[in-house]
Design a protein around this motif. Structure first.
Motif, PDB file in Angstrom:
ATOM      1  N   UNK A 131      53.542  14.532 -23.950  1.00 38.21           N
ATOM      2  CA  UNK A 131      52.676  15.287 -22.906  1.00 38.21           C
ATOM      3  C   UNK A 131      51.323  15.533 -23.177  1.00 38.21           C
ATOM      4  N   UNK A 132      50.991  15.394 -24.588  1.00 38.96           N
ATOM      5  CA  UNK A 132      49.563  15.374 -24.691  1.00 38.96           C
ATOM      6  C   UNK A 132      48.841  14.231 -24.438  1.00 38.96           C
ATOM      7  N   UNK A 133      49.089  12.965 -24.785  1.00 37.06           N
ATOM      8  CA  UNK A 133      48.365  11.990 -24.121  1.00 37.06           C
ATOM      9  C   UNK A 133      48.410  11.739 -22.640  1.00 37.06           C
ATOM     10  N   UNK A 134      49.566  12.318 -22.084  1.00 38.69           N
ATOM     11  CA  UNK A 134      49.527  12.279 -20.771  1.00 38.69           C
ATOM     12  C   UNK A 134      48.454  13.128 -19.849  1.00 38.69           C
ATOM     13  N   UNK A 135      48.242  14.456 -20.601  1.00 36.88           N
ATOM     14  CA  UNK A 135      47.160  15.455 -20.066  1.00 36.88           C
ATOM     15  C   UNK A 135      45.865  14.899 -20.445  1.00 36.88           C
ATOM     16  N   UNK A 136      45.531  14.067 -21.463  1.00 38.04           N
ATOM     17  CA  UNK A 136      44.370  13.457 -21.916  1.00 38.04           C
ATOM     18  C   UNK A 136      43.850  12.593 -20.646  1.00 38.04           C
ATOM     19  N   UNK A 157      64.846  20.042 -25.814  1.00 43.56           N
ATOM     20  CA  UNK A 157      65.066  21.147 -26.791  1.00 43.56           C
ATOM     21  C   UNK A 157      63.842  20.725 -28.029  1.00 43.56           C
ATOM     22  N   UNK A 158      63.666  19.407 -28.077  1.00 40.97           N
ATOM     23  CA  UNK A 158      62.704  19.172 -29.107  1.00 40.97           C
ATOM     24  C   UNK A 158      61.391  19.364 -28.590  1.00 40.97           C
ATOM     25  N   UNK A 159      61.154  19.368 -27.165  1.00 37.78           N
ATOM     26  CA  UNK A 159      59.793  19.678 -26.654  1.00 37.78           C
ATOM     27  C   UNK A 159      59.538  21.204 -27.019  1.00 37.78           C
ATOM     28  N   UNK A 160      60.466  22.122 -26.859  1.00 33.38           N
ATOM     29  CA  UNK A 160      60.453  23.511 -27.319  1.00 33.38           C
ATOM     30  C   UNK A 160      60.211  23.541 -28.967  1.00 33.38           C
ATOM     31  N   UNK A 161      60.850  22.936 -29.557  1.00 30.70           N
ATOM     32  CA  UNK A 161      60.324  23.075 -31.123  1.00 30.70           C
ATOM     33  C   UNK A 161      59.085  22.577 -31.541  1.00 30.70           C
ATOM     34  N   UNK A 162      58.645  21.735 -30.700  1.00 31.82           N
ATOM     35  CA  UNK A 162      57.260  21.043 -30.971  1.00 31.82           C
ATOM     36  C   UNK A 162      56.087  21.793 -30.192  1.00 31.82           C
ATOM     37  N   UNK A 163      56.444  22.886 -29.560  1.00 34.04           N
ATOM     38  CA  UNK A 163      55.464  23.575 -28.798  1.00 34.04           C
ATOM     39  C   UNK A 163      54.949  23.069 -27.454  1.00 34.04           C
ATOM     40  N   UNK A 164      55.513  22.239 -26.858  1.00 38.31           N
ATOM     41  CA  UNK A 164      55.174  21.321 -25.720  1.00 38.31           C
ATOM     42  C   UNK A 164      55.551  22.180 -24.364  1.00 38.31           C
ATOM     43  N   UNK A 165      56.108  23.091 -24.384  1.00 37.35           N
ATOM     44  CA  UNK A 165      56.807  23.881 -23.353  1.00 37.35           C
ATOM     45  C   UNK A 165      55.707  24.141 -22.171  1.00 37.35           C
ATOM     46  N   UNK A 166      54.255  24.804 -22.901  1.00 33.79           N
ATOM     47  CA  UNK A 166      53.232  25.196 -21.966  1.00 33.79           C
ATOM     48  C   UNK A 166      52.782  23.741 -21.272  1.00 33.79           C
ATOM     49  N   UNK A 167      52.601  22.926 -22.088  1.00 36.44           N
ATOM     50  CA  UNK A 167      52.260  21.214 -21.291  1.00 36.44           C
ATOM     51  C   UNK A 167      53.366  20.893 -20.406  1.00 36.44           C
ATOM     52  N   UNK A 168      54.571  21.104 -20.488  1.00 36.06           N
ATOM     53  CA  UNK A 168      55.504  20.587 -19.667  1.00 36.06           C
ATOM     54  C   UNK A 168      55.547  21.437 -18.328  1.00 36.06           C
ATOM     55  N   UNK A 169      55.320  22.763 -18.431  1.00 41.76           N
ATOM     56  CA  UNK A 169      55.128  23.771 -17.163  1.00 41.76           C
ATOM     57  C   UNK A 169      53.789  23.198 -16.361  1.00 41.76           C
ATOM     58  N   UNK A 170      52.833  22.631 -17.172  1.00 47.97           N
ATOM     59  CA  UNK A 170      51.668  22.339 -16.378  1.00 47.97           C
ATOM     60  C   UNK A 170      51.904  21.030 -15.617  1.00 47.97           C
ATOM     61  N   UNK A 171      52.381  20.194 -16.324  1.00 49.10           N
ATOM     62  CA  UNK A 171      52.615  18.851 -15.828  1.00 49.10           C
ATOM     63  C   UNK A 171      53.617  19.163 -14.699  1.00 49.10           C
ATOM     64  N   UNK A 197      65.733  26.916 -14.647  1.00 42.69           N
ATOM     65  CA  UNK A 197      65.954  27.875 -13.279  1.00 42.69           C
ATOM     66  C   UNK A 197      64.635  27.809 -12.553  1.00 42.69           C
ATOM     67  N   UNK A 198      63.456  27.777 -13.076  1.00 44.26           N
ATOM     68  CA  UNK A 198      62.235  27.815 -12.550  1.00 44.26           C
ATOM     69  C   UNK A 198      61.963  26.421 -11.698  1.00 44.26           C
ATOM     70  N   UNK A 199      62.030  25.238 -12.419  1.00 47.68           N
ATOM     71  CA  UNK A 199      61.608  23.815 -11.752  1.00 47.68           C
ATOM     72  C   UNK A 199      62.851  23.156 -11.187  1.00 47.68           C
ATOM     73  N   UNK A 200      64.007  23.453 -11.378  1.00 45.47           N
ATOM     74  CA  UNK A 200      65.081  22.550 -10.859  1.00 45.47           C
ATOM     75  C   UNK A 200      65.673  23.402  -9.738  1.00 45.47           C
ATOM     76  N   UNK A 201      66.035  22.501  -8.701  1.00 44.02           N
ATOM     77  CA  UNK A 201      66.658  22.980  -7.432  1.00 44.02           C
ATOM     78  C   UNK A 201      68.012  22.608  -7.327  1.00 44.02           C
ATOM     79  N   UNK A 202      69.084  23.656  -7.472  1.00 47.19           N
ATOM     80  CA  UNK A 202      70.207  23.287  -7.499  1.00 47.19           C
ATOM     81  C   UNK A 202      70.729  22.013  -8.106  1.00 47.19           C
ATOM     82  N   UNK A 203      70.285  21.990  -9.431  1.00 47.55           N
ATOM     83  CA  UNK A 203      70.865  20.822 -10.228  1.00 47.55           C
ATOM     84  C   UNK A 203      72.463  20.858 -10.394  1.00 47.55           C
ATOM     85  N   UNK A 204      72.722  19.411 -10.484  1.00 48.29           N
ATOM     86  CA  UNK A 204      74.128  18.977 -10.737  1.00 48.29           C
ATOM     87  C   UNK A 204      74.003  19.186 -12.447  1.00 48.29           C
ATOM     88  N   UNK A 205      74.902  20.049 -13.049  1.00 50.52           N
ATOM     89  CA  UNK A 205      75.161  20.222 -14.357  1.00 50.52           C
ATOM     90  C   UNK A 205      76.059  19.465 -14.973  1.00 50.52           C
TER      91      UNK A 205
END
Length: 506
Positions: A131-136, A157-171, A197-205
């Motif tokens: 995420x960081x290099x992509x936004x750069x 879940x690793x994204x969450x642990x590393x604090x990337x969730x705000x970057x993911x939402x922006x992307x 729930x926010x970004x997936x539309x009726x996903x197949x789980x």
């Protein structure tokens, strides 16, 4: 039993899969590939080591086989939490897309921007990035995400642990709303569920295993011991680790040893090499080229023991890892699942051994609560002996006694100093001498209070004004003065001077 040939994949993709040696898809692959080929959003939850990477690479290659990318506008995007995982995904694309003319670019840190920009300018079908290099690149104006048709989030879940969730939402906000989203995670934390729930539309789980479960192909062991001294814990844990490796013998063909801190990674690797074991460290502070060389050496067998931080715990696919050693009990219970998932992959057998001390009780309880299972306890192959405890105490004893010795030496010095200073005392004046001296003009026993001026003895600098200050100028020059004009103190001074002169003469 379902086979890859039953999944409606592109024939060229099937050919590459067969050449890679795969015939039967794993449960997560069998469940995720069909809805992904239909264009639906997919939410895949599966424990690590179950083949999630192929679950999105195979349908992506099939969907992108037709069409062509434009400059700076990738057709698909894969987000990974670490450089190693991104590089691994790129390798998988190379394997499965070798008969399909697709271009790709890998955007990770530690690599020149110019090289990456040159690839983007040509146009890429698959963009794999952290995420960081992509936004750069996006902020530099080198990347446009308006044409992304498929977006993949791997190891969420690793994204969450590393604090990337705000970057993911922006992307997510930079990509088209009509994109197809493939979302994969080993665990389903509340924050991850909110994003889906926010970004997936009726996903197949597709959930092929209960969240945070460990693979049945992994034999787990927990070795507990009590250090003799708190300050000897790290040293004795390293001895325990070497004893466990020795006990496993030839069954331990290679191993990943996990530590919680980067500094411990370096110390443990250095200790193993010092005792003749082929070990190398890998953690986030190392240069990217160094990390890749180390991983390549571990894959090809030139490195037997890989001492790692959690940067290597998520998503790395090294198929033939026989053992995982947890030198430290992980601080997050989910990390235990990911760490031991580096062994026992793709149906193979593996062994996971964890070292614990009494201070780790709370962390152990959290792990067992998460996995809803008790880790089998194993007998320790080595225990700190009484002799080693005495040796450790002896090694530490001189340091403990140093302050006491310093205090005693200081007290002796002070006693010697007082003994030397005691005799140097002013002798008491004789009563007769004090009687003969006027008050305020004491002379004997004081340094620097006698001087000869004009043939007369000057006595003074006591509590009162010295008598010579009251003398007339004539008396100071040695001339006779009128008695009536001389002060009383001057007369007294003259008498004292005469007495002094007579005594000196005698």
């Amino acid at each position: 039993m379902t086979k890859f040939s039953d999944l409606s994949l592109n024939p060229k993709v099937l050919k590459a899969v067969e050449e890679a040696g795969y015939e039967t898809p794993t449960p997560i692959q069998a469940g995720a590939i069909p809805p992904a080929l239909e264009g639906r959003d997919v939410l895949g939850i599966a424990q690590t080591g179950t083949g999630k990477t192929a679950s999105f690479t195979l349908p992506m290659i099939t969907a992108l086989a037709r069409g062509r990318a434009r400059a700076r506008m990738p057709r698909s995007l894969v987000l990974c939490p670490t450089r190693e995982l991104a590089a691994q995904v790129a390798e998988n694309f190379d394997i499965y897309a070798k008969y399909v003319k697709l271009t790709k670019a890998l955007l990770i840190g530690g690599v020149s921007f110019k090289e990456q920009e040159a690839l983007i300018d040509k146009g890429v079908d698959v963009l794999i990035a952290t995420p960081g290099r992509l936004l750069d690149h996006f902020e530099r104006g080198k990347l446009i995400l308006n044409d992304v048709k498929i977006m993949v989030v791997d190891e969420a879940d690793r994204m969450l642990d590393m604090g990337f969730i705000p970057d993911i939402e922006r992307i997510f906000g930079l990509t088209p709303f009509t994109r197809q989203t493939l979302f994969f995670s080993a665990t389903m934390a509340p924050e991850i569920e909110r994003i889906t729930n926010t970004f997936l539309s009726n996903p197949a789980k597709i959930e092929v295993a209960r969240q945070s479960t460990t693979s049945d192909t992994i034999t787990q062991k927990l070795v507990e011991f009590k250090p003799t001294r708190r300050d000897q814990t790290a040293k004795q844990k390293r001895e325990m680790l070497r004893a466990l490796i020795k006990e496993e013998g030839e069954g331990c063909t290679n191993a990943i040893i996990f530590c919680n801190r980067k500094v411990d990674v370096d110390i443990v690797a250095k200790s193993l090499k010092k005792h003749g074991l082929n070990a190398e460290p890998i953690h986030g502070d190392l240069d990217q080229s160094h990390r890749m060389r180390t991983l390549d050496g571990f894959r090809d067998g030139s490195i037997k023991y890989l001492v790692a931080s959690d940067v290597a715990a998520r998503g790395l696919d090294i198929p033939n890892v026989s053992h995982v050693f947890n030198y430290d009990v992980p601080g997050h219970a989910e990390d235990y699942v990911h760490r031991i998932g580096r062994t026992g992959r793709a149906g193979r057998k593996g062994t996971a051994i964890m070292i614990a001390v009494p201070a780790d009780d709370k962390l152990l309880a959290a792990i067992e609560s998460l996995t809803e299972s008790t880790i089998p306890r194993a007998e320790a192959p080595w225990q700190p002996s009484a002799s080693s405890a005495r040796r450790d105490a002896a090694d530490a004893k001189p340091d403990e006694e140093k302050p006491a010795r310093r205090s005693r030496s200081r007290s002796r010095k002070s006693e010697d100093a007082s003994a030397e200073e005691a005799p140097v005392q002013a002798e008491p004046r004789k009563p007769e001498a004090r009687k003969s001296e006027p008050r305020g003009k004491s002379g004997g026993g004081r340094r620097g209070d006698r001087s000869d001026r004009g043939g007369k003895q000057v006595v003074g600098m006591g509590d009162h004004m010295p008598s010579f200050i009251a003398l007339s100028f004539a008396e100071r020059r040695g001339e006779a003065a009128e008695p009536a004009e001389a002060p009383q103190e001057a007369e007294t001074y003259a008498e004292a001077s005469d007495n002094g002169d007579s005594e000196n003469a005698a």
